[in-house]
Write a protein that holds these residues in place. Structure first.
Motif, mmCIF file in Angstrom:
data_model
loop_
_atom_site.group_PDB
_atom_site.id
_atom_site.type_symbol
_atom_site.label_atom_id
_atom_site.label_comp_id
_atom_site.label_asym_id
_atom_site.label_seq_id
_atom_site.Cartn_x
_atom_site.Cartn_y
_atom_site.Cartn_z
ATOM 1 N N MET A 79 31.952 23.735 33.477
ATOM 2 C CA MET A 79 31.599 23.645 34.884
ATOM 3 C C MET A 79 32.806 24.024 35.737
ATOM 4 N N ILE A 80 32.554 24.847 36.747
ATOM 5 C CA ILE A 80 33.643 25.233 37.647
ATOM 6 C C ILE A 80 33.717 24.202 38.777
ATOM 7 N N ILE A 81 34.857 23.510 38.871
ATOM 8 C CA ILE A 81 34.975 22.422 39.855
ATOM 9 C C ILE A 81 35.696 22.851 41.137
ATOM 10 N N GLU A 82 36.444 23.957 41.085
ATOM 11 C CA GLU A 82 37.092 24.472 42.305
ATOM 12 C C GLU A 82 37.089 25.983 42.233
ATOM 13 N N TYR A 83 36.922 26.613 43.394
ATOM 14 C CA TYR A 83 36.994 28.081 43.461
ATOM 15 C C TYR A 83 38.046 28.453 44.498
ATOM 16 N N HIS A 84 39.021 29.281 44.098
ATOM 17 C CA HIS A 84 40.070 29.716 45.025
ATOM 18 C C HIS A 84 40.095 31.238 45.061
ATOM 19 N N ARG A 85 40.309 31.792 46.256
ATOM 20 C CA ARG A 85 40.448 33.241 46.362
ATOM 21 C C ARG A 85 41.717 33.535 47.171
ATOM 22 N N PRO A 86 42.902 33.410 46.502
ATOM 23 C CA PRO A 86 44.162 33.571 47.233
ATOM 24 C C PRO A 86 44.378 35.002 47.730
ATOM 25 N N GLU A 87 45.197 35.085 48.799
ATOM 26 C CA GLU A 87 45.496 36.385 49.405
ATOM 27 C C GLU A 87 46.809 36.955 48.869
ATOM 28 N N THR A 88 47.612 36.118 48.221
ATOM 29 C CA THR A 88 48.903 36.605 47.709
ATOM 30 C C THR A 88 49.059 36.227 46.240
ATOM 31 N N GLN A 137 40.308 38.920 43.154
ATOM 32 C CA GLN A 137 39.843 40.142 43.818
ATOM 33 C C GLN A 137 40.583 40.513 45.104
ATOM 34 N N ARG A 138 41.321 39.585 45.721
ATOM 35 C CA ARG A 138 42.025 39.925 46.961
ATOM 36 C C ARG A 138 43.471 40.360 46.728
ATOM 37 N N LEU A 139 43.871 40.501 45.450
ATOM 38 C CA LEU A 139 45.289 40.735 45.161
ATOM 39 C C LEU A 139 45.638 42.216 44.970
ATOM 40 N N GLY A 140 44.678 43.084 45.211
ATOM 41 C CA GLY A 140 44.964 44.524 45.112
ATOM 42 C C GLY A 140 45.255 44.977 43.690
ATOM 43 N N LEU A 141 44.583 44.367 42.720
ATOM 44 C CA LEU A 141 44.856 44.704 41.309
ATOM 45 C C LEU A 141 43.764 45.604 40.723
ATOM 46 N N ASP A 142 43.145 46.441 41.573
ATOM 47 C CA ASP A 142 42.017 47.229 41.060
ATOM 48 C C ASP A 142 42.300 48.739 41.032
ATOM 49 N N GLY A 143 43.572 49.123 41.095
ATOM 50 C CA GLY A 143 43.890 50.559 41.133
ATOM 51 C C GLY A 143 44.135 51.156 39.753
ATOM 52 N N VAL A 157 42.005 43.927 37.521
ATOM 53 C CA VAL A 157 40.607 43.734 37.928
ATOM 54 C C VAL A 157 39.872 45.054 38.168
ATOM 55 N N LEU A 158 40.479 46.143 37.721
ATOM 56 C CA LEU A 158 39.728 47.408 37.708
ATOM 57 C C LEU A 158 38.487 47.173 36.832
ATOM 58 N N THR A 159 37.316 47.542 37.332
ATOM 59 C CA THR A 159 36.122 47.315 36.508
ATOM 60 C C THR A 159 36.035 48.369 35.402
ATOM 61 N N LEU A 160 35.257 48.051 34.385
ATOM 62 C CA LEU A 160 35.079 49.016 33.291
ATOM 63 C C LEU A 160 34.443 50.290 33.839
ATOM 64 N N GLN A 161 33.517 50.130 34.811
ATOM 65 C CA GLN A 161 32.883 51.321 35.389
ATOM 66 C C GLN A 161 33.896 52.134 36.192
ATOM 67 N N GLY A 162 34.768 51.426 36.919
ATOM 68 C CA GLY A 162 35.807 52.116 37.693
ATOM 69 C C GLY A 162 36.698 52.945 36.785
ATOM 70 N N LEU A 163 37.049 52.390 35.635
ATOM 71 C CA LEU A 163 37.887 53.127 34.682
ATOM 72 C C LEU A 163 37.112 54.313 34.111
ATOM 73 N N MET A 164 35.833 54.087 33.809
ATOM 74 C CA MET A 164 35.013 55.154 33.229
ATOM 75 C C MET A 164 34.852 56.312 34.224
#
Ligand SMILES: Cc1cc2nc3c(=O)[nH]c(=O)nc-3n(C[C@H](O)[C@H](O)[C@H](O)COP(=O)(O)OP(=O)(O)OC[C@H]3O[C@@H](n4cnc5c(N)ncnc54)[C@H](O)[C@@H]3O)c2cc1C
Length: 257
Positions: free
Chosen positions: A1-10, A48-54, A67-74
């Protein structure tokens, strides 16, 4: 069970959350596996807010964000390349659009075509906070022992100059392989050959200068690789056949260069 969700900016905020001793706090990639772990009580840190998808190339090093998706890489690799074909077999389009590269490498087993190809490419995981680079083979061995070299994977890196070949056999054209083989050749003549389709992680068959009997080594590697999906005899035979095709494809590419 997920008890906390965080989406940090840095990144600093993400690392500080992940370093907390309590509650257990884990990185969240696409969430395809993490959201299904109902027996686990944890907090999650959405990356997802950390700019790790390039996907970037600098000199002869390619860096893919965690966090580049498999489709993004493909999309960027091309679906008709060895990497693209492995991604196509790895997961359905729906899953490829959600699953992240790092999330997949955290959870991949030996049947993963993507892990097989990335291991042949000698891809390395960059773990924070130390920036430690860990090869995939080393990571899978650490994982067996329940160890992690850091708090999160920020990226994967590999070298740009290699030629790559991939071959697979499965029960149906879109099924996960029962056996797959990948081989990479660098301009120095060095070859790295890997087998997948069995066990907890893909296996490195050979890593060194060309000249070794890699097909024989592949057959030997899968001599005991029997399970519910295929007998060891079948896998051993196919390991040799597929590796031979990979090496022939690399030779052809070299001839065309
Ligand atoms: C319907 C369905 C079918 C599936 N079929 C298969 C299958 O046949 N074979 C197979 O191998 N898998 C299968 N999976 C598993 C799934 O596809 C992978 O586990 C998934 O790709 C994980 O990627 P993710 O980004 O969603 O990771 P998440 O679910 O977000 O995370 C997975 C794990 O990785 C960790 N993690 C995520 N990102 C990072 C990071 N940057 N740094 C450190 N740790 C991180 C998380 O903390 C978690 O422990 C299936 C999943 C679904 C939903």
């Amino acid at each position: 069970m997920i008890i906390e969700y965080h989406r940090p900016e840095t990144m600093a905020a993400a690392l500080s959350l992940l370093a907390r001793p309590q509650p257990l706090t884990l990185p969240l990639g696409g969430g395809t596996t993490l959201t299904q772990m109902h027996d686990l009580t944890c907090a999650v840190v959405d990356l997802q807010r950390l700019g790790l998808d390039g996907l970037n190339g600098e000199g002869d090093v390619i860096t893919a964000g965690a966090v580049l998706t498999l489709q993004g890489l493909m999309d960027q690799a091309g679906s008709d390349t060895a990497l693209g074909r492995a991604l196509d077999l790895e997961a359905s389009p729906h899953q490829r659009n959600r699953s992240t590269l790092a999330g997949r490498m955290m959870t991949a087993d030996g049947r993963s075509p993507l892990a097989t190809v990335m291991m042949a490419m000698d891809a390395r995981l960059v773990w924070l906070p130390e920036g430690q680079e860990v090869g995939l083979a080393e990571w899978f061995a650490m994982r067996e022992g329940g160890r992690k070299p850091g708090l999160l994977v920020a990226s994967l890196t590999w070298s740009a100059g290699m030629e790559l070949a991939f071959e697979a056999v499965a029960r149906t054209p879109k099924d996960r392989p029962i056996v797959c083989a990948a081989a990479a050749r660098w301009p120095s003549g060095s070859i790295r050959a890997v087998l997948g389709g069995f066990g907890n992680a893909p296996m490195v068959v050979y890593d060194g200068l060309d000249g070794h009997d890699i097909v024989k080594a592949a057959r030997k590697k899968y001599a005991q690789a029997g399970d519910a999906w295929a007998s060891a005899e079948y896998r051993q035979e196919m390991a040799g056949v597929l590796m031979k095709r990979c090496l022939a494809a690399l030779e052809k590419k070299e001839g065309q260069a």
